[in-house]
Design a protein around this motif. Structure first.
Motif, PDB file in Angstrom:
ATOM      1  N   GLY A   1      23.466 -18.867  53.117  1.00 57.29           N
ATOM      2  CA  GLY A   1      24.710 -18.488  52.473  1.00 57.29           C
ATOM      3  C   GLY A   1      25.616 -17.675  53.386  1.00 57.29           C
ATOM      4  N   THR A   2      26.766 -17.293  52.846  1.00 58.90           N
ATOM      5  CA  THR A   2      27.752 -16.472  53.547  1.00 58.90           C
ATOM      6  C   THR A   2      27.862 -15.136  52.825  1.00 58.90           C
ATOM      7  N   TYR A   3      27.760 -14.041  53.581  1.00 55.80           N
ATOM      8  CA  TYR A   3      27.705 -12.710  52.977  1.00 55.80           C
ATOM      9  C   TYR A   3      28.818 -11.827  53.535  1.00 55.80           C
ATOM     10  N   VAL A   4      29.172 -10.821  52.750  1.00 54.64           N
ATOM     11  CA  VAL A   4      30.185  -9.856  53.158  1.00 54.64           C
ATOM     12  C   VAL A   4      29.673  -9.101  54.376  1.00 54.64           C
ATOM     13  N   GLN A   5      30.507  -9.032  55.410  1.00 57.07           N
ATOM     14  CA  GLN A   5      30.058  -8.405  56.656  1.00 57.07           C
ATOM     15  C   GLN A   5      30.172  -6.886  56.612  1.00 57.07           C
ATOM     16  N   ARG A   6      31.026  -6.370  55.756  1.00 61.80           N
ATOM     17  CA  ARG A   6      31.240  -4.927  55.687  1.00 61.80           C
ATOM     18  C   ARG A   6      30.318  -4.318  54.649  1.00 61.80           C
ATOM     19  N   ASP A   7      29.797  -3.117  54.938  1.00 65.14           N
ATOM     20  CA  ASP A   7      28.942  -2.396  54.008  1.00 65.14           C
ATOM     21  C   ASP A   7      29.804  -1.864  52.863  1.00 65.14           C
ATOM     22  N   LEU A   8      29.529  -2.323  51.647  1.00 61.40           N
ATOM     23  CA  LEU A   8      30.342  -1.940  50.494  1.00 61.40           C
ATOM     24  C   LEU A   8      29.764  -0.761  49.720  1.00 61.40           C
ATOM     25  N   SER A   9      28.687  -0.174  50.186  1.00 60.08           N
ATOM     26  CA  SER A   9      28.089   0.939  49.460  1.00 60.08           C
ATOM     27  C   SER A   9      28.978   2.177  49.551  1.00 60.08           C
ATOM     28  N   GLU A  10      28.745   3.103  48.647  1.00 57.18           N
ATOM     29  CA  GLU A  10      29.555   4.328  48.619  1.00 57.18           C
ATOM     30  C   GLU A  10      29.319   5.197  49.836  1.00 57.18           C
ATOM     31  N   ALA A  11      28.188   4.951  50.518  1.00 54.23           N
ATOM     32  CA  ALA A  11      27.907   5.745  51.711  1.00 54.23           C
ATOM     33  C   ALA A  11      28.864   5.396  52.845  1.00 54.23           C
ATOM     34  N   SER A  12      29.449   4.174  52.783  1.00 58.36           N
ATOM     35  CA  SER A  12      30.397   3.763  53.816  1.00 58.36           C
ATOM     36  C   SER A  12      31.806   4.121  53.347  1.00 58.36           C
ATOM     37  N   GLU A  13      32.377   5.163  53.930  1.00 57.68           N
ATOM     38  CA  GLU A  13      33.676   5.658  53.489  1.00 57.68           C
ATOM     39  C   GLU A  13      34.838   5.079  54.290  1.00 57.68           C
ATOM     40  N   ALA A  14      34.532   4.317  55.338  1.00 54.60           N
ATOM     41  CA  ALA A  14      35.607   3.768  56.158  1.00 54.60           C
ATOM     42  C   ALA A  14      36.330   2.676  55.395  1.00 54.60           C
ATOM     43  N   GLU A  15      37.648   2.832  55.265  1.00 54.84           N
ATOM     44  CA  GLU A  15      38.456   1.852  54.560  1.00 54.84           C
ATOM     45  C   GLU A  15      38.871   0.743  55.521  1.00 54.84           C
ATOM     46  N   PRO A  16      38.958  -0.490  55.044  1.00 57.27           N
ATOM     47  CA  PRO A  16      39.396  -1.584  55.927  1.00 57.27           C
ATOM     48  C   PRO A  16      40.856  -1.427  56.290  1.00 57.27           C
ATOM     49  N   PRO A  17      41.273  -1.984  57.404  1.00 59.25           N
ATOM     50  CA  PRO A  17      42.699  -1.904  57.787  1.00 59.25           C
ATOM     51  C   PRO A  17      43.577  -2.561  56.734  1.00 59.25           C
ATOM     52  N   PRO A  18      44.829  -2.138  56.613  1.00 57.07           N
ATOM     53  CA  PRO A  18      45.730  -2.740  55.617  1.00 57.07           C
ATOM     54  C   PRO A  18      45.900  -4.237  55.864  1.00 57.07           C
ATOM     55  N   GLY A  19      45.855  -5.010  54.781  1.00 57.89           N
ATOM     56  CA  GLY A  19      46.006  -6.450  54.876  1.00 57.89           C
ATOM     57  C   GLY A  19      44.727  -7.201  55.172  1.00 57.89           C
TER      58      GLY A  19
ATOM     59  N   ARG B   1      20.657   0.984  43.670  1.00 54.27           N
ATOM     60  CA  ARG B   1      19.899   2.189  44.038  1.00 54.27           C
ATOM     61  C   ARG B   1      20.345   2.753  45.380  1.00 54.27           C
ATOM     62  N   ARG B   2      20.930   1.891  46.214  1.00 56.83           N
ATOM     63  CA  ARG B   2      21.402   2.364  47.524  1.00 56.83           C
ATOM     64  C   ARG B   2      22.872   2.772  47.499  1.00 56.83           C
ATOM     65  N   GLY B   3      23.444   2.902  46.307  1.00 52.86           N
ATOM     66  CA  GLY B   3      24.820   3.351  46.190  1.00 52.86           C
ATOM     67  C   GLY B   3      25.808   2.256  45.922  1.00 52.86           C
ATOM     68  N   GLY B   4      25.361   1.032  45.706  1.00 53.93           N
ATOM     69  CA  GLY B   4      26.263  -0.076  45.429  1.00 53.93           C
ATOM     70  C   GLY B   4      26.651  -0.130  43.963  1.00 53.93           C
ATOM     71  N   LYS B   5      27.280  -1.216  43.585  1.00 55.19           N
ATOM     72  CA  LYS B   5      27.740  -1.392  42.213  1.00 55.19           C
ATOM     73  C   LYS B   5      27.210  -2.725  41.705  1.00 55.19           C
ATOM     74  N   LYS B   6      26.521  -2.697  40.605  1.00 56.12           N
ATOM     75  CA  LYS B   6      25.905  -3.898  40.067  1.00 56.12           C
ATOM     76  C   LYS B   6      26.987  -4.893  39.650  1.00 56.12           C
ATOM     77  N   GLY B   7      26.813  -6.139  40.093  1.00 51.34           N
ATOM     78  CA  GLY B   7      27.757  -7.192  39.776  1.00 51.34           C
ATOM     79  C   GLY B   7      28.857  -7.380  40.798  1.00 51.34           C
ATOM     80  N   ARG B   8      28.914  -6.526  41.830  1.00 54.48           N
ATOM     81  CA  ARG B   8      29.953  -6.650  42.840  1.00 54.48           C
ATOM     82  C   ARG B   8      29.637  -7.799  43.798  1.00 54.48           C
ATOM     83  N   LEU B   9      30.685  -8.451  44.279  1.00 53.17           N
ATOM     84  CA  LEU B   9      30.524  -9.619  45.140  1.00 53.17           C
ATOM     85  C   LEU B   9      29.798  -9.247  46.420  1.00 53.17           C
ATOM     86  N   LEU B  10      28.783 -10.029  46.748  1.00 58.04           N
ATOM     87  CA  LEU B  10      28.001  -9.814  47.957  1.00 58.04           C
ATOM     88  C   LEU B  10      27.997 -11.040  48.860  1.00 58.04           C
ATOM     89  N   GLY B  11      28.100 -12.226  48.282  1.00 54.61           N
ATOM     90  CA  GLY B  11      28.088 -13.442  49.093  1.00 54.61           C
ATOM     91  C   GLY B  11      28.249 -14.660  48.203  1.00 54.61           C
TER      92      GLY B  11
END
Length: 470
Positions: free
Chosen positions: A272-290, A403-413
């Protein structure tokens, strides 16, 4: 009340006549009983009541349990399940591939099916109506002048046509051109849009399923026409179309034991194809605009216009886009078939609608969004394909990611049938070798091969594979 019925003809009752008492018969109203007959009736009613009371007492929880005689029948021995290791997983994959090499494409045909072939000179509007009336999304094209196979007409052709007219013409001109536009001109539309022309590929029905699957993977096609030659005229004959779904379902039906051993999780296997960026709350870096935070997966919201999604379909060569909310939770899925529904209704100008408005016109028989988690196994996925018609699965965050700080049901891949077939056939996973991997210990138990039964062991003829009913 129990009534009496007499055996024999309508003779007058006598003391020597025997009676059969049944609740289905009611004697004539003028039938008269003797005193002895009434005594027999009363005795039988008393006996019936006594037997019922005795049975009630026997079945009462407070009564003593009835002792049963021990059974002398030999019971089948129970064996522990095979250990789930990397070796058993690899052995199951090799067994599935060997099974596909021993079967032909003809074996995967359903018990009964229908094949719709369209003439390449047919108008696009009539061809689309033919597909919708028969509940299919693709059909082979036939060049009647040369009596040869001319390609496939799919939903992607309609997407390209809509995008072309939406960008280069007005609605009135598009509606007029679609009435007379022919299927043989679709390739000119693809060239003007800069879209790669699909390869004119096909295979023989007697070719092995493994070779057919390899051709599907190498050409990134979702379906493979099966062609034969007429022995009298020498012309091509379209026999059927092998799709990815039919091939995977054929594996799920005939390789049940091997599928149970495919226990490794999907993300570990790279399916499959998965999101490359860590979406957990521990990752506070916001993606660039656009930038899409769910790159490389194409996503949309309920406020996105239909044409923006159609552009994603055509540009990326995909057939579905996940619809997410502001938190990234998957709320729906917009597919190419939904665009065809708008075209069928004649709403060419409806491409300016939002996804939320377009979903209200969706067919009520939409099966829903099939989701899974990255920890699910590929064996579980194949079992799901066996039970229902699945073309893609949306991977969402589950309890483990939560349990690792993510959100249940959020898109992963997202996982397509192409991803599953590519792994099962061999482009991903274990490397092909001349010899199969060493079989795991089975505690001295003979393990039946894939697609076989215990009764077929020891016979020279290969077992007959099971097929689906269309």
């Amino acid at each position: 009340m129990y009534a009496c019925r007499r055996r024999g003809d309508h003779a007058q009752p006598s003391h020597s006549t025997r009676y059969l008492y049944t609740p289905q018969y009611t004697p004539p109203y003028n039938y008269r009983y003797s005193s002895q007959q009434f005594s027999i009736l009363a005795a039988r009613r008393s006996h019936t009541a006594a037997v019922g009371a005795m049975n009630a007492a026997t079945l009462s929880p407070t009564s003593a349990k009835v002792k049963r005689k021990p059974s002398r029948r030999n019971r089948a021995p129970s064996y522990p399940p095979l250990p789930q290791t990397q070796e058993t997983h690899d052995a199951a994959l090799f067994s599935i591939r060997a099974f596909l090499r021993s079967r032909t494409s003809y074996d995967a045909f359903p018990v009964s099916f229908r094949l719709i072939v369209l003439d390449a000179q047919l108008e696009v509007k009539k061809a689309l109506q033919c597909l919708l009336l028969n509940g299919v999304v693709s059909a082979p094209l036939w060049n009647s002048e040369k009596s040869v196979f001319a390609g496939m007409f799919t939903v992607s052709d309609i997407i390209h046509l809509i995008q072309y007219y939406y960008q280069s013409s007005t609605y009135d001109n598009a509606a007029t051109d679609v009435e007379t536009f022919r299927l043989e001109s679709l390739r000119d539309i693809e060239k003007s849009l800069g879209v790669a022309t699909p390869p004119l590929l096909h295979e023989h029905p007697n070719s092995s399923l493994y070779d057919a699957a390899q051709l599907l993977i190498q050409t990134h096609a979702r379906r493979l026409p099966l062609l034969d030659n007429d022995t009298e005229t020498g012309h091509q004959v379209i026999v059927s179309v092998l799709t990815q779904y039919r091939l995977l379902k054929f594996i799920a039906i005939n390789c049940t034991r091997d599928i149970q051993l495919l226990h490794l999780p999907l993300r570990r296997l790279g399916i499959g194809t998965y999101v490359q960026r860590d979406l957990s709350e521990a990752s506070e870096a916001e993606p660039p605009p656009g930038q899409n935070p769910y790159h490389p997966i194409a996503t949309a919201t309920l406020d996105t216009t239909v044409f923006d999604v159609v552009h994603m379909f055509s540009e990326r060569g995909i057939s579905a886009v996940p619809i997410i909310d502001e938190n990234g939770v998957v709320v729906n899925l917009y597919e190419t078939v939904d665009v065809i529904t708008l075209v069928r209704l004649g709403a060419y100008q409806a491409l300016d609608l939002t996804i939320a408005e377009a979903l209200n016109q969706r067919s009520p028989d939409f099966p829903g969004v099939v989701i899974c988690t990255a920890s699910d196994s590929i064996g579980t996925l194949l079992q799901l394909i066996k039970k229902r018609r699945v073309h893609r699965l949306v991977v969402v965050e589950g309890e483990e990611e939560e349990r690792r700080g993510g959100k249940k049901g959020r898109l992963l891949g997202i996982i397509t049938l192409s991803d599953v077939l590519r792994y099962v056939i061999g482009e991903a996973g274990i490397q092909e070798s001349a010899e199969p991997p060493e079989e795991p210990p089975t505690n001295g138990i003979a393990t039946p091969a894939s697609g076989t039964t215990s009764e077929a062991q020891g016979t020279d003829a290969p077992p007959t594979p099971q097929t689906e009913a269309a």
